[in-house]
Design a protein around this motif. Sequence first.
Motif: not given
Length: 176
Positions: A73, A105, A108, A110, A133
């Motif tokens: 992350e 997913s 995103n 991140n 993203a």
Amino acid sequence: MKRAVVALALGTLLALLAFAPVGAQEEITVTLNAQNDSGESGTATLTAMGDQTRVVLNLTGAPAGPQPAHIHEGTCVNLNPAPAYPLTNVENGQSETIVPASLASLMNGNFAINVHRSPEEVQVYVSCGDIPAAAQVAPATGNPQSGMIGSLAAGAALLGVIAIGGGVLLRRQATR
């Protein structure tokens, strides 16, 4: 009259199909940049597989031995040190893993992919790339989107087809 209506309907349908937004991303390529003067750079190719994603790493300048790799992350600039998804160790510059997360997913904005120097020196990052993203890449290509210009052109083309079809229909009705 019936032919004009059929032609208008068919033209509208074709225009809608031609300019309809493409569905979910199929594949993207992330650039992995060298870190800590490692000289190791390359790509990570992420391919959608439903609820899973295939991640293929290809690095140049990598040693033969195993190098841990993960999806974390955060971004390469601000990475959460705890891996979100482990990847198969990079061996001879290559690795392939199926990750239990959809490509959507992961996109995103991140997540980042990074490669570590070795199992013994896991705290040293040698290569990293931010997963973009979804709004930042064009469907299926991984290339930057061209922005609103393409959408405006598609809309204008659709309106043009509808206007021409409507004009043909009105002309036919007027001549009867």
